[in-house]
Design a protein around this motif. Structure first.
Motif, PDB file in Angstrom:
ATOM      1  N   SER A   1      37.415  40.183  38.326  1.00 42.51           N
ATOM      2  CA  SER A   1      37.046  38.830  37.906  1.00 42.51           C
ATOM      3  C   SER A   1      36.617  38.051  39.159  1.00 42.51           C
ATOM      4  CB  SER A   1      38.260  38.125  37.276  1.00 42.51           C
ATOM      5  OG  SER A   1      39.242  37.931  38.274  1.00 42.51           O
ATOM      6  N   ASP A   2      36.019  36.879  38.965  1.00 42.88           N
ATOM      7  CA  ASP A   2      35.623  36.057  40.120  1.00 42.88           C
ATOM      8  C   ASP A   2      36.853  35.708  40.960  1.00 42.88           C
ATOM      9  OD1 ASP A   2      33.122  36.202  39.111  1.00 42.88           O
ATOM     10  OD2 ASP A   2      32.953  34.075  38.520  1.00 42.88           O
ATOM     11  N   GLU A   3      37.943  35.388  40.284  1.00 42.19           N
ATOM     12  CA  GLU A   3      39.181  35.020  41.003  1.00 42.19           C
ATOM     13  C   GLU A   3      39.659  36.206  41.850  1.00 42.19           C
ATOM     14  OE1 GLU A   3      38.791  34.565  37.642  1.00 42.19           O
ATOM     15  OE2 GLU A   3      38.273  32.449  37.918  1.00 42.19           O
ATOM     16  N   GLU A   4      39.541  37.405  41.290  1.00 38.84           N
ATOM     17  CA  GLU A   4      39.989  38.582  42.042  1.00 38.84           C
ATOM     18  C   GLU A   4      39.091  38.827  43.268  1.00 38.84           C
ATOM     19  OE1 GLU A   4      42.166  41.748  39.129  1.00 38.84           O
ATOM     20  OE2 GLU A   4      39.996  41.501  38.829  1.00 38.84           O
TER      21      GLU A   4
ATOM     22  N   ILE B   1      37.654  36.658  45.095  1.00 36.06           N
ATOM     23  CA  ILE B   1      38.082  35.719  46.141  1.00 36.06           C
ATOM     24  C   ILE B   1      39.434  36.159  46.700  1.00 36.06           C
ATOM     25  CG2 ILE B   1      38.798  33.318  46.579  1.00 36.06           C
ATOM     26  CD1 ILE B   1      36.665  32.581  44.340  1.00 36.06           C
ATOM     27  N   LYS B   2      40.313  36.558  45.798  1.00 41.08           N
ATOM     28  CA  LYS B   2      41.658  36.973  46.233  1.00 41.08           C
ATOM     29  C   LYS B   2      41.612  38.189  47.171  1.00 41.08           C
ATOM     30  CE  LYS B   2      46.090  38.512  44.281  1.00 41.08           C
ATOM     31  NZ  LYS B   2      46.785  38.930  43.056  1.00 41.08           N
TER      32      LYS B   2
END
Ligand SMILES: NC(=O)c1ccc[n+]([C@@H]2O[C@H](COP(=O)([O-])OP(=O)(O)OC[C@H]3O[C@@H](n4cnc5c(N)ncnc54)[C@H](OP(=O)(O)O)[C@@H]3O)[C@@H](O)[C@H]2O)c1
Length: 348
Positions: free
Chosen positions: A288-291, A293-294
């Motif tokens: 995902s986009d959040e992943e 970045i993470k």
């Protein structure tokens, strides 16, 4: 320093690539003729390096005056700390210009960039048919200056064109293999590379491997030993027969010996983790986009793992470089690499 010795300055001596190159320089048949200086951030590591006969100076490339003074003393600069630190390379170039102006010497710069300069915006959706050839500099010149790492490459090329140094830039693809040797044993050198360990830790965290989009894009790979072979071959060639080696615009060296699809790489990592009982599934799913970045620090860096960067290392092969590890070796390296990383991270 004996005047007959070649003053060599190393950036990145404690790194995955730099430590391995330094190990090979110390084992070089002409090592007695080298006077090696390294700039090292950790005072403790600098002290340990001194025991190996390296003139290790504690400091960072952010310390402009210190960096420039060290560069000024070197006939050969091996830049293996960062493909992206623009202020650092500007200081290196200004130190080399000062050396040229003061002594008339034309120092040598071997800089490490990466095949990230070739990236597209595939986001894992497709395999590109564009394959870059480093014997065709015009193909590389057509790349926008905004491509990853490329602002440094262009500044270096400009300096070569101005005539105060000779530049050679190496562009490795994904480097694999766990580094070993005296500097790793002494706790001086980072043993792990970037991309595969990064994907492994992400897979460990999410319980199954991840990929960008469908993972269909393609990247080049190269074993650490083969990368180091090229560094030493290039180093020897530019010191002994510089007229036979292209430099500046003609001194771009891609470093690859095969390609992988991001999906296949993640799948292999997943299989190694499942076998170790550390993941629930070996099947890659899209980050995902959040992943992104993470795990990669930013969307841009994360999406880098879904780009194509296809190329052929024709210039290095023409110089006599004979890489030995192939795509099957990349995939064979995944399981022991994952095991070594888990051991180092004390994951059970
Ligand atoms: N590994 C790959 O697959 C690969 C492929 C293509 C290109 N590259 C590029 O090659 C370069 C080196 O990669 P690597 O894998 O060897 O990385 P690495 O293991 O992180 O090594 C980086 C080295 O540079 C030093 N360094 C970083 N910033 C510094 C600073 N401001 N001042 C002084 N020293 C500094 C580090 O010192 P510390 O020990 O203090 O951290 C370390 O010795 C990177 O730019 C990378 O993008 C790597």
């Amino acid at each position: 320093m004996s005047s007959s010795k070649i003053p060599i300055f190393i950036l990145g001596a404690t790194g995955y690539i730099g430590g391995s190159v330094l190990t090979r320089l110390l084992a070089h048949p002409n090592s007695q003729t080298f006077d090696i200086t390294a700039l090292v951030r950790s005072a403790e590591k600098a002290q340990r390096l001194q025991a190996f006969g390296i003139n290790a100076v504690t400091g960072s490339t952010d310390e402009k005056e210190k960096l420039e003074a060290l560069v000024l003393q070197a006939h050969v600069v091996l830049s293996m700390a960062s493909a992206d630190n623009f202020p650092a390379i500007q200081t290196v170039l200004s130190g080399m210009k000062k050396r040229h102006d003061a002594l008339g010497d034309v120092p040598i710069l071997i800089h490490t960039s990466g095949t990230g300069i070739l990236h597209d915006d595939a986001r894992g959706a497709y395999a590109s048919e564009t394959i870059y050839d480093d014997m065709k500099p015009e193909q590389i010149e057509a790349l926008p200056a905004t491509q990853l790492h490329h602002n440094l490459d262009l500044a270096i090329e400009e300096a070569d064109k101005a005539g105060y140094l000779r530049s050679y830039i190496v562009f490795p693809g994904t480097i694999y293999g766990v580094a070993s040797g005296p500097f790793v044993e002494a706790g001086i050198q980072h043993p792990f590379s970037v991309q595969i360990p990064g994907l492994t830790l992400a897979a460990l965290d999410r319980g199954q491997p991840g990929m960008v989009g469908k993972g269909l894009a393609i990247w080049p790979h190269i074993s650490l030993d083969d990368v180091v072979d090229l560094y030493i071959l290039l180093f020897d060639a530019v010191l002994t027969n510089p007229e036979n080696v292209g430099h500046g615009r003609e001194g771009y060296f891609f470093v690859e010996n095969g390609e992988f699809r991001w999906y296949d790489l993640s799948k292999a990592i997943g299989e190694a983790l499942v076998e170790a009982g550390l993941a629930k599934s070996s099947e890659p799913t899209s980050f995902s986009d959040e992943e992104l970045i993470k795990y990669a620090g930013s969307m841009e860096m994360g999406n880098g793992m879904g780009t194509n960067a296809r190329c052929r290392a024709n210039r290095a092969r023409a110089l006599g470089w004979k890489p030995t590890k192939r795509t099957e070796d990349l995939f064979d390296s995944i399981k022991p690499g994952v095991e070594a990383l888990m051991k180092a991270m004390q994951v059970k």
